[in-house]
Write an enzyme that holds these catalytic residues in place. Sequence first.
Site, PDB file in Angstrom:
ATOM      1  N   PRO A   1      13.393   1.856   5.390  1.00 14.93           N
ATOM      2  CA  PRO A   1      13.035   3.266   5.514  1.00 14.93           C
ATOM      3  C   PRO A   1      11.581   3.526   5.871  1.00 14.93           C
ATOM      4  O   PRO A   1      10.676   2.864   5.369  1.00 14.93           O
ATOM      5  CB  PRO A   1      13.353   3.840   4.129  1.00 14.93           C
ATOM      6  CG  PRO A   1      13.565   2.671   3.232  1.00 14.93           C
ATOM      7  CD  PRO A   1      13.962   1.528   4.090  1.00 14.93           C
ATOM      8  N   ASN A   2      11.422   4.503   6.749  1.00 13.73           N
ATOM      9  CA  ASN A   2      10.134   5.042   7.201  1.00 13.73           C
ATOM     10  C   ASN A   2       9.430   4.173   8.237  1.00 13.73           C
ATOM     11  O   ASN A   2       8.457   4.614   8.839  1.00 13.73           O
ATOM     12  CB  ASN A   2       9.182   5.322   6.013  1.00 13.73           C
ATOM     13  CG  ASN A   2       9.757   6.357   5.073  1.00 13.73           C
ATOM     14  OD1 ASN A   2      10.137   7.435   5.520  1.00 13.73           O
ATOM     15  ND2 ASN A   2       9.872   6.040   3.803  1.00 13.73           N
TER      16      ASN A   2
ATOM     17  N   ARG B   1       0.719   7.280  10.788  1.00 11.56           N
ATOM     18  CA  ARG B   1      -0.126   7.659   9.642  1.00 11.56           C
ATOM     19  C   ARG B   1      -0.504   6.418   8.841  1.00 11.56           C
ATOM     20  O   ARG B   1       0.053   5.348   9.067  1.00 11.56           O
ATOM     21  CB  ARG B   1       0.562   8.705   8.751  1.00 11.56           C
ATOM     22  CG  ARG B   1       1.799   8.194   8.071  1.00 11.56           C
ATOM     23  CD  ARG B   1       2.484   9.266   7.237  1.00 11.56           C
ATOM     24  NE  ARG B   1       3.711   8.698   6.693  1.00 11.56           N
ATOM     25  CZ  ARG B   1       3.797   8.076   5.519  1.00 11.56           C
ATOM     26  NH1 ARG B   1       2.758   7.968   4.744  1.00 11.56           N
ATOM     27  NH2 ARG B   1       4.938   7.564   5.112  1.00 11.56           N
TER      28      ARG B   1
ATOM     29  N   TYR C   1      -1.205   0.296   7.463  1.00 13.98           N
ATOM     30  CA  TYR C   1      -0.085  -0.174   8.292  1.00 13.98           C
ATOM     31  C   TYR C   1      -0.436  -0.371   9.766  1.00 13.98           C
ATOM     32  O   TYR C   1       0.424  -0.763  10.555  1.00 13.98           O
ATOM     33  CB  TYR C   1       1.089   0.807   8.168  1.00 13.98           C
ATOM     34  CG  TYR C   1       1.600   0.926   6.743  1.00 13.98           C
ATOM     35  CD1 TYR C   1       2.218  -0.155   6.125  1.00 13.98           C
ATOM     36  CD2 TYR C   1       1.443   2.097   6.013  1.00 13.98           C
ATOM     37  CE1 TYR C   1       2.665  -0.067   4.818  1.00 13.98           C
ATOM     38  CE2 TYR C   1       1.891   2.203   4.703  1.00 13.98           C
ATOM     39  CZ  TYR C   1       2.503   1.116   4.109  1.00 13.98           C
ATOM     40  OH  TYR C   1       2.947   1.199   2.817  1.00 13.98           O
TER      41      TYR C   1
ATOM     42  N   ASN D   1      12.133  -6.620   6.669  1.00  8.34           N
ATOM     43  CA  ASN D   1      11.124  -5.782   6.010  1.00  8.34           C
ATOM     44  C   ASN D   1      11.913  -4.602   5.460  1.00  8.34           C
ATOM     45  O   ASN D   1      12.196  -3.635   6.170  1.00  8.34           O
ATOM     46  CB  ASN D   1      10.054  -5.308   6.991  1.00  8.34           C
ATOM     47  CG  ASN D   1       8.982  -4.478   6.287  1.00  8.34           C
ATOM     48  OD1 ASN D   1       9.126  -4.113   5.121  1.00  8.34           O
ATOM     49  ND2 ASN D   1       7.916  -4.176   7.008  1.00  8.34           N
TER      50      ASN D   1
ATOM     51  N   ALA E   1      10.580   0.263   1.205  1.00  8.21           N
ATOM     52  CA  ALA E   1      10.704   0.648  -0.214  1.00  8.21           C
ATOM     53  C   ALA E   1      11.934   0.036  -0.885  1.00  8.21           C
ATOM     54  O   ALA E   1      11.924  -0.215  -2.104  1.00  8.21           O
ATOM     55  CB  ALA E   1      10.735   2.168  -0.331  1.00  8.21           C
TER      56      ALA E   1
ATOM     57  N   GLU F   1      11.356 -12.813   4.481  1.00  5.39           N
ATOM     58  CA  GLU F   1      10.953 -11.464   4.053  1.00  5.39           C
ATOM     59  C   GLU F   1       9.578 -11.201   4.649  1.00  5.39           C
ATOM     60  O   GLU F   1       8.709 -12.074   4.616  1.00  5.39           O
ATOM     61  CB  GLU F   1      10.856 -11.425   2.524  1.00  5.39           C
ATOM     62  CG  GLU F   1      10.265 -10.123   1.999  1.00  5.39           C
ATOM     63  CD  GLU F   1      10.065 -10.135   0.479  1.00  5.39           C
ATOM     64  OE1 GLU F   1      10.319 -11.171  -0.169  1.00  5.39           O
ATOM     65  OE2 GLU F   1       9.618  -9.094  -0.034  1.00  5.39           O
TER      66      GLU F   1
ATOM     67  N   HIS G   1       6.257  -8.219   5.257  1.00  7.53           N
ATOM     68  CA  HIS G   1       5.614  -6.932   5.020  1.00  7.53           C
ATOM     69  C   HIS G   1       4.334  -6.884   5.832  1.00  7.53           C
ATOM     70  O   HIS G   1       3.598  -7.881   5.904  1.00  7.53           O
ATOM     71  CB  HIS G   1       5.297  -6.745   3.535  1.00  7.53           C
ATOM     72  CG  HIS G   1       6.525  -6.747   2.690  1.00  7.53           C
ATOM     73  ND1 HIS G   1       7.370  -5.664   2.609  1.00  7.53           N
ATOM     74  CD2 HIS G   1       7.082  -7.727   1.944  1.00  7.53           C
ATOM     75  CE1 HIS G   1       8.391  -5.973   1.827  1.00  7.53           C
ATOM     76  NE2 HIS G   1       8.248  -7.219   1.417  1.00  7.53           N
ATOM     77  N   ILE G   2       4.086  -5.732   6.397  1.00  8.08           N
ATOM     78  CA  ILE G   2       2.878  -5.534   7.203  1.00  8.08           C
ATOM     79  C   ILE G   2       1.636  -5.630   6.317  1.00  8.08           C
ATOM     80  O   ILE G   2       0.662  -6.301   6.655  1.00  8.08           O
ATOM     81  CB  ILE G   2       2.975  -4.156   7.896  1.00  8.08           C
ATOM     82  CG1 ILE G   2       4.090  -4.203   8.945  1.00  8.08           C
ATOM     83  CG2 ILE G   2       1.643  -3.748   8.512  1.00  8.08           C
ATOM     84  CD1 ILE G   2       4.542  -2.839   9.424  1.00  8.08           C
TER      85      ILE G   2
ATOM     86  N   ARG H   1      -1.631  -4.492  -3.736  1.00  3.44           N
ATOM     87  CA  ARG H   1      -1.430  -3.053  -3.865  1.00  3.44           C
ATOM     88  C   ARG H   1      -1.063  -2.658  -5.301  1.00  3.44           C
ATOM     89  O   ARG H   1      -1.100  -3.473  -6.207  1.00  3.44           O
ATOM     90  CB  ARG H   1      -0.393  -2.608  -2.841  1.00  3.44           C
ATOM     91  CG  ARG H   1      -0.882  -2.949  -1.423  1.00  3.44           C
ATOM     92  CD  ARG H   1       0.024  -2.430  -0.372  1.00  3.44           C
ATOM     93  NE  ARG H   1       0.110  -0.982  -0.438  1.00  3.44           N
ATOM     94  CZ  ARG H   1       1.041  -0.286   0.185  1.00  3.44           C
ATOM     95  NH1 ARG H   1       1.949  -0.903   0.926  1.00  3.44           N
ATOM     96  NH2 ARG H   1       1.072   1.014   0.091  1.00  3.44           N
TER      97      ARG H   1
HETATM   98  O1  CA2 Z   1       3.820  -3.373   4.288  1.00  3.45           O
HETATM   99  C1  CA2 Z   1       5.016  -3.210   4.548  1.00  3.45           C
HETATM  100  O2  CA2 Z   1       5.557  -3.629   5.561  1.00  3.45           O
HETATM  101  C2  CA2 Z   1       5.878  -2.417   3.554  1.00  3.45           C
HETATM  102  O3  CA2 Z   1       7.187  -2.969   3.528  1.00  3.45           O
HETATM  103  C3  CA2 Z   1       5.921  -0.986   4.020  1.00  3.45           C
HETATM  104  C4  CA2 Z   1       6.614  -0.042   3.041  1.00  3.45           C
HETATM  105  C5  CA2 Z   1       6.104  -0.189   1.625  1.00  3.45           C
HETATM  106  O4  CA2 Z   1       6.935   0.536   0.744  1.00  3.45           O
HETATM  107  C6  CA2 Z   1       6.082  -1.630   1.210  1.00  3.45           C
HETATM  108  O5  CA2 Z   1       5.457  -1.707  -0.037  1.00  3.45           O
HETATM  109  C7  CA2 Z   1       5.308  -2.505   2.168  1.00  3.45           C
HETATM  110  C8  CA2 Z   1       6.407   1.423   3.418  1.00  3.45           C
HETATM  111  C9  CA2 Z   1       6.709   1.777   4.824  1.00  3.45           C
HETATM  112  C10 CA2 Z   1       6.188   3.148   5.084  1.00  3.45           C
HETATM  113  O6  CA2 Z   1       6.248   3.407   6.436  1.00  3.45           O
HETATM  114  C11 CA2 Z   1       5.192   4.007   7.050  1.00  3.45           C
HETATM  115  C12 CA2 Z   1       5.436   4.508   8.293  1.00  3.45           C
HETATM  116  C13 CA2 Z   1       4.422   5.101   8.993  1.00  3.45           C
HETATM  117  C14 CA2 Z   1       3.169   5.163   8.476  1.00  3.45           C
HETATM  118  C15 CA2 Z   1       2.947   4.674   7.225  1.00  3.45           C
HETATM  119  C16 CA2 Z   1       3.955   4.078   6.516  1.00  3.45           C
END
Ligand code: CA2
Length: 145
Positions: A10-11, A18, A23, A72, A75, A96, A98-99, A105
């Site tokens: 998600p997201n 942003r 990120y 990835n 959340a 697995e 993560h960016i 964190r």
């Molecule tokens: O660092 C990562 O790749 C994460 O998986 C990103 C997740 C976060 O919940 C993990 O802890 C680490 C969040 C992704 C949020 O997506 C965004 C999209 C656009 C701008 C900012 C964040």
Amino acid sequence: MKPIFVLNGPNLNRLGTREPEIYGTTTLAEIEGMCRKAAGHWPLRFHQSNAEHEIVGWIHEAIDEGAGIMINAAAYTFTSLAILDALKMFQGPIIELHISNIHRREEMYRHSLVSKAATAVIVGLGAKGYPAAVSAMLVLIGRPT
Ligand code: CA2
């Protein structure tokens, strides 16, 4: 050649829009291009969803047809027993990724359920972690050089 599945949670479809300090500025479409370049002729199935059941469905597809899974789960990494249970059914390598470096964190980002099924974990390399993970995956699945 069985495909490598690259699954995004998600997201992540909003990447590059942003929180660039965490990120980066690379979009998910650009990341897909980086992955395809790193994979060369090896087939990739690159997906993103904001819905848990859709990610579980792609893991099931990988169980039937995939050589490896890169995930990835965003959340869902920290909450989804459904994704963990599905990953546990997969016989091949799982990376697995993560960016951001989730271990630097807040507490809520430090306990990954996905890690319990992962062969390897790549965190904190930014968008470049994706092509690095593809290269590592090609080694794990024993692609002939
Ligand atoms: O660092 C990562 O790749 C994460 O998986 C990103 C997740 C976060 O919940 C993990 O802890 C680490 C969040 C992704 C949020 O997506 C965004 C999209 C656009 C701008 C900012 C964040």
